[in-house]
Design an enzyme around this catalytic site. Structure first.
Site, short mmCIF file in Angstrom:
data_model
loop_
_atom_site.label_atom_id
_atom_site.label_comp_id
_atom_site.label_asym_id
_atom_site.label_seq_id
_atom_site.Cartn_x
_atom_site.Cartn_y
_atom_site.Cartn_z
CE1 TYR A 21 -5.08 3.72 9.10
CE2 TYR A 21 -5.55 3.51 11.45
CZ TYR A 21 -4.86 3.12 10.33
OH TYR A 21 -3.93 2.11 10.43
N PRO B 76 -4.01 0.04 19.05
CG PRO B 76 -5.80 -1.31 18.43
CD PRO B 76 -5.19 -0.62 19.60
CE LYS C 212 4.39 3.09 13.60
NZ LYS C 212 4.02 2.54 12.29
CG HIS D 9 -2.16 -0.82 1.01
ND1 HIS D 9 -3.35 -0.59 1.66
CD2 HIS D 9 -2.40 -1.88 0.19
CE1 HIS D 9 -4.26 -1.47 1.24
NE2 HIS D 9 -3.70 -2.26 0.37
CE1 TYR E 178 -1.04 3.48 9.61
CE2 TYR E 178 -0.27 2.96 7.40
CZ TYR E 178 -1.16 2.76 8.44
OH TYR E 178 -2.16 1.82 8.31
P1 RFL Z 1 2.12 -12.28 21.45
O1 RFL Z 1 1.61 -12.31 20.05
O2 RFL Z 1 1.16 -11.99 22.55
O3 RFL Z 1 2.81 -13.70 21.70
C1 RFL Z 1 3.22 -14.11 22.98
C2 RFL Z 1 3.21 -15.62 23.02
O4 RFL Z 1 3.68 -16.06 24.29
C3 RFL Z 1 2.84 -17.10 24.76
N1 RFL Z 1 2.94 -17.16 26.24
C4 RFL Z 1 3.71 -18.07 26.89
N2 RFL Z 1 4.49 -19.07 26.44
C5 RFL Z 1 5.14 -19.82 27.36
N3 RFL Z 1 5.04 -19.61 28.70
C6 RFL Z 1 4.27 -18.63 29.19
N4 RFL Z 1 4.16 -18.45 30.50
C7 RFL Z 1 3.57 -17.80 28.28
N5 RFL Z 1 2.73 -16.75 28.39
C8 RFL Z 1 2.38 -16.38 27.16
C9 RFL Z 1 1.45 -16.73 24.26
O5 RFL Z 1 0.59 -17.84 24.19
C10 RFL Z 1 1.79 -16.18 22.88
O6 RFL Z 1 1.77 -17.18 21.87
O7 RFL Z 1 3.33 -11.25 21.61
P2 RFL Z 1 4.49 -10.85 20.55
O8 RFL Z 1 5.09 -12.07 19.91
O9 RFL Z 1 5.37 -9.90 21.27
O10 RFL Z 1 3.72 -10.10 19.38
C11 RFL Z 1 3.08 -8.88 19.59
C12 RFL Z 1 1.87 -8.73 18.64
O11 RFL Z 1 1.08 -9.89 18.75
C13 RFL Z 1 1.04 -7.47 18.95
O12 RFL Z 1 1.85 -6.39 19.28
C14 RFL Z 1 0.14 -7.06 17.76
O13 RFL Z 1 -0.80 -8.04 17.47
C15 RFL Z 1 -0.57 -5.73 18.04
N6 RFL Z 1 -1.52 -5.32 16.99
C16 RFL Z 1 -1.06 -4.71 15.82
N7 RFL Z 1 0.26 -4.53 15.62
C17 RFL Z 1 0.72 -3.99 14.45
O14 RFL Z 1 1.93 -3.81 14.30
N8 RFL Z 1 -0.15 -3.62 13.43
C18 RFL Z 1 -1.48 -3.78 13.56
O15 RFL Z 1 -2.19 -3.50 12.59
C19 RFL Z 1 -1.99 -4.31 14.79
N9 RFL Z 1 -3.30 -4.49 14.97
C20 RFL Z 1 -2.88 -5.51 17.16
C21 RFL Z 1 -3.76 -5.08 16.12
C22 RFL Z 1 -3.39 -6.13 18.30
C23 RFL Z 1 -4.74 -6.32 18.45
N10 RFL Z 1 -5.20 -6.96 19.64
C24 RFL Z 1 -6.22 -7.91 19.70
C25 RFL Z 1 -4.45 -6.83 20.86
C26 RFL Z 1 -5.13 -5.26 16.24
C27 RFL Z 1 -5.63 -5.85 17.43
C28 RFL Z 1 -7.13 -5.96 17.50
C1 PHB Z 2 -5.78 -4.55 11.14
O1 PHB Z 2 -5.92 -4.78 9.93
O2 PHB Z 2 -6.07 -5.40 12.00
C2 PHB Z 2 -5.31 -3.22 11.55
C3 PHB Z 2 -4.80 -2.33 10.61
C4 PHB Z 2 -4.37 -1.08 11.00
C5 PHB Z 2 -4.42 -0.72 12.34
C6 PHB Z 2 -4.89 -1.61 13.29
C7 PHB Z 2 -5.33 -2.87 12.91
O3 PHB Z 2 -4.03 0.53 12.69
#
Ligand code: RFL
Ligand code: PHB
Length: 395
Positions: free
Chosen positions: A201, A293, A297, A72, A385
């Site tokens: 957004y 989110p 980031k 994009h 971004y």
């Molecule tokens: P994770 O993905 O939470 O993975 C951690 C892993 O550790 C395991 N765990 C354990 N394992 C062993 N022993 C234990 N005691 C443990 N405790 C936990 C867990 O089961 C899991 O598998 O962390 P990690 O790897 O640091 O990754 C971070 C990302 O997942 C997170 O920052 C992003 O998903 C955030 N996020 C977004 N980030 C972006 O860069 N761009 C986005 O567009 C974006 N959109 C989002 C998001 C997060 C969202 N939610 C639901 C929080 C949208 C949403 C809705």
């Molecule tokens: C997503 O596609 O889940 C998404 C994209 C952009 C954001 C947050 C979440 O800023």
């Protein structure tokens, strides 16, 4: 069991670090609390910064991303019903973002790890970190009732916000910074074509809206909702009609609705722990910081932590650079705070804050007018971004 780097958590942080270290000839063992299916079932991030994309290429796991991901070059904002395109590439000297879901990144990393035969133990319990300050740290856990122990040189705490790694650091040596936002995001995933080629957004008096996507046939939409909202009270019809009310007519009439594949509410939180290192234990990704989110980031900051830690550990093993170990927290946090700032800024700019004074609402409006009404403002948004550059390690 014995390894060089014990990695706790097989989310994107743990798997990407494992893959990069493996490529550098460094042995790792990953332990994960959940099953692989559970990890792949979590619907999360969708947008990869250009630095994250490069890192995935460097890790050798970018083949599917490069063929199926969508590059994009721009993103759109809406306020007062007005659509404002932000030309990311034009404003950043050619940079872009990649639409490729976290689920797919994780799947590719899991596949690469199993292809190279590096070990991951799923379904572990009672994980505990021992002697992190000593030269002989170790991790203990239970698997199907059996007690196990991993001896290692370093421990990477990649276990997310609720993991054990951060909690095993004595409270008196860390400082936590936190801000809880007074609303959440209700997300819906559906196999329908995205309403717009670019992400949207949108600020609306009924609440913020994000129109995102996973592919040309799969959409991801989010609505700002009060924290008291329950996902059960949102059937698909209610979601779609609320989404339409918050979009300008020309988009609302174009919106293709359909059966939801997933629907969930996520609270919004800003959080950082300092420092991100305790002896031989390094915190990586969500274990050390959380962003709302809105700036896309979270996953990208996790990747930037991995970038620093992987380079530092590689220099340590290949060139004996033990002096670099103590630089991890500073390098990672410099970038983390900028990502926190941008996520905080975007969240402020675009959400509806019921409790804001009239003056504060006017300030928020003026911010939108300024940032989206001038090239300088848009450039600031665009460069954050697509992702700020990584600092060099070991110079
Ligand atoms: P994770 O993905 O939470 O993975 C951690 C892993 O550790 C395991 N765990 C354990 N394992 C062993 N022993 C234990 N005691 C443990 N405790 C936990 C867990 O089961 C899991 O598998 O962390 P990690 O790897 O640091 O990754 C971070 C990302 O997942 C997170 O920052 C992003 O998903 C955030 N996020 C977004 N980030 C972006 O860069 N761009 C986005 O567009 C974006 N959109 C989002 C998001 C997060 C969202 N939610 C639901 C929080 C949208 C949403 C809705
Ligand atoms: C997503 O596609 O889940 C998404 C994209 C952009 C954001 C947050 C979440 O800023």
């Amino acid at each position: 069991m014995k390894t060089q780097v014990a990695i706790i958590g097989a989310g994107p942080s743990g798997l990407l670090l494992g893959q990069l270290l493996h490529k550098a000839g460094i042995r790792t063992l990953i332990i994960e609390r959940q099953t692989p299916e559970y990890v792949l079932g979590r619907i999360r991030a969708g947008i990869l910064e250009s630095g994250t994309v490069s890192l995935l290429r460097e890790a050798g796991v970018a083949q599917r991303m490069d063929s199926e991901g969508l590059v994009h070059h721009g993103v759109e904002f809406i306020f007062d019903g007005k659509r404002i395109p932000v030309a990311l590439s034009e404003l950043t000297g050619g940079k872009s973002v990649m639409v490729y879901g976290q689920t797919e990144v994780t799947r590719d990393l899991m596949q690469a790890r199993s292809d190279c035969g590096a070990p991951t133990i799923y379904g572990v319990q009672q994980v505990a970190i021992h002697d992190a300050k000593s030269d002989h740290p170790f991790v203990t856990f239970e698997k199907e009732g059996e007690k196990c122990r991993i001896e290692c040189d370093f421990i990477a705490g990649c276990d997310g916000f609720h993991g054990v790694s951060r909690q095993s650091i004595p409270r008196e040596v860390i400082r936590e910074y936190e801000s809880i936002w007074p609303f959440g995001w209700l997300g819906l995933l559906a196999d329908t074509p995205p309403v717009n080629p670019e992400l949207i957004y949108a600020h609306h008096e009924r609440g913020f809206v994000l129109c995102s996507q996973r592919s040309l046939t799969r959409s991801r939409y989010y609505l700002q909702v009060p924290l008291s909202e329950q996902v059960e009270s949102w059937n698909d019809d209610r979601f779609w009609s609320e989404l339409k009310r918050r979009l300008p007519d020309e988009l609302a009439t174009k919106l293709v609705t359909g059966h939801s594949l997933e629907k969930s509410i996520a609270p919004l939180r800003s959080y950082v722990v300092e420092p991100m290192q305790y002896g031989k234990l390094f915190l990586v990704g969500d274990a050390a910081h959380i962003v709302p989110p809105t700036g896309a980031k979270g996953l990208n900051l996790a990747a930037s932590d991995v970038n620093y830690l992987w380079r530092i550990l590689t220099q340590y093993y290949q060139h004996g650079r033990s002096d670099l170990l103590a630089t991890y927290s500073r390098l990672a946090l410099n970038r983390v705070w900028k990502g926190e700032r941008f996520s905080w800024f975007m969240t402020h700019l675009l959400h509806d804050f019921q409790e804001k004074s009239d003056f504060d609402r006017k300030m928020q409006e003026a911010d939108r007018q300024y940032y989206l009404g001038s090239r300088a403002g848009m450039m600031t948004i665009a460069e954050n971004y697509v992702g700020l550059p990584y600092e060099k390690v070991g110079v």
